[in-house]
Motif scaffolding. Structure first.
Motif, short mmCIF file in Angstrom:
data_model
loop_
_atom_site.label_atom_id
_atom_site.label_comp_id
_atom_site.label_asym_id
_atom_site.label_seq_id
_atom_site.Cartn_x
_atom_site.Cartn_y
_atom_site.Cartn_z
N ALA A 128 0.82 -1.21 0.00
CA ALA A 128 0.00 0.00 0.00
C ALA A 128 0.86 1.26 0.00
O ALA A 128 1.99 1.26 0.50
N LYS A 161 -7.95 -3.07 -4.19
CA LYS A 161 -8.27 -2.06 -5.21
C LYS A 161 -9.53 -2.43 -5.98
O LYS A 161 -10.39 -1.58 -6.23
N ARG A 162 -9.65 -3.69 -6.35
CA ARG A 162 -10.85 -4.14 -7.06
C ARG A 162 -12.10 -3.92 -6.23
O ARG A 162 -13.16 -3.58 -6.76
N LEU A 266 -5.14 -6.61 -11.74
CA LEU A 266 -6.34 -5.79 -11.72
C LEU A 266 -7.22 -6.02 -12.94
O LEU A 266 -8.42 -5.80 -12.91
#
Length: 268
Positions: A128, A161-162, A266
């Protein structure tokens, strides 16, 4: 507190146990009712070898033991679990009483997104950008149930993130100077650190207690009287993600490769 599927009914005095175990169970029962949740996300079986799956289960077992012995335990959750997966089979073998009243641990096939408010969820991942500067008792922290020693990838970062979740890494660089290996800690080290932060909020004390000394530089490795008290002596090489990386240009190439892996994850 949001509801989660109850897999069994707790009656901590319904079976013969020692006084110490009763004390542990009282604390865990209280945490399960009113305590702060913490989550292990075991949605990574497809990315691990069988040995890594077994190691993941062992580290979750050790995390449960740390939580049980804590004076202020978490409400421990295991989400996205499927009993037919190797990690959960290994965990059931490591914790034979899992699912019985004597083992106060929650597990569910549901995602944490189906149980808790998204606004409270924080995925802890060493990839992160943001740093967890302080422990928030109102947040619900997620630890990726993943051991990936052979080919580390930013899997938990890509997943968070997804799912549109907040992400944070522990402030290791603020309090320690890393000497060897990557900054991905074991699951039980993470649990120990988070338990200590829940109790006293001192990052440095928690790190020094739970991270092996071989991982970070000792005072004799640092430059005396330097303005930055954590500035280390110059080194010909630095280590990134468990591998030896040379000069800054090679480090930049490594970061570009990591971004490429993340974009691929991603897109899936």
């Amino acid at each position: 507190m949001p509801e989660i599927q109850r897999l069994y009914t707790i009656d901590i005095f319904s079976f013969p146990v020692s006084d110490m175990l009763k004390t542990y169970n009282i604390r865990l029962a209280y945490a399960r009712t009113l305590g702060q949740p913490i989550i292990f996300d075991v949605d990574y079986d497809n990315w691990m070898s069988q040995r890594e799956q077994t190691n993941t289960a062992t580290q979750i077992r050790d995390s449960y033991a740390l939580n049980k012995e804590s004076r202020d335990p978490f409400w421990l959750q295991i989400c996205n679990c499927r009993m037919e997966n190797e990690t959960m089979k290994a965990l059931k073998s490591a914790l034979p009483n899992m699912g019985e009243p004597s083992c106060l641990i929650e597990y569910t096939t549901k995602s944490y997104l189906d149980i808790f408010p998204r606004s409270q969820l924080v995925y802890l991942t060493y990839n992160a950008e943001a740093t967890l500067d302080r422990f928030n008792h109102d947040d619900i922290y997620i630890i990726g149930g993943l051991v990936d020693k052979t080919n580390p990838k930013p899997l938990s970062m890509a997943k968070a993130k997804r799912e549109g979740l907040r992400m944070a890494k522990l402030p290791l660089d603020t309090y320690l100077r890393w000497a060897v290996g990557g900054k991905n800690l074991t699951l039980n080290q993470m649990m120990g650190i988070m338990l200590d932060m829940k109790q006293h909020g001192d990052w440095e004390q928690a790190f020094l207690k739970h991270i092996p000394k071989r991982k970070y530089l000792q005072p004799e490795d640092l430059i005396p009287n330097h303005p930055n008290p954590y500035h280390r002596r110059p080194s010909a090489t630095m280590r990134v993600d468990g591998g030896r990386i040379g000069r800054p240009q090679e480090y930049q190439n490594h970061k570009r490769r990591q971004r490429g892996v993340l974009e691929t994850l991603l897109s899936k």
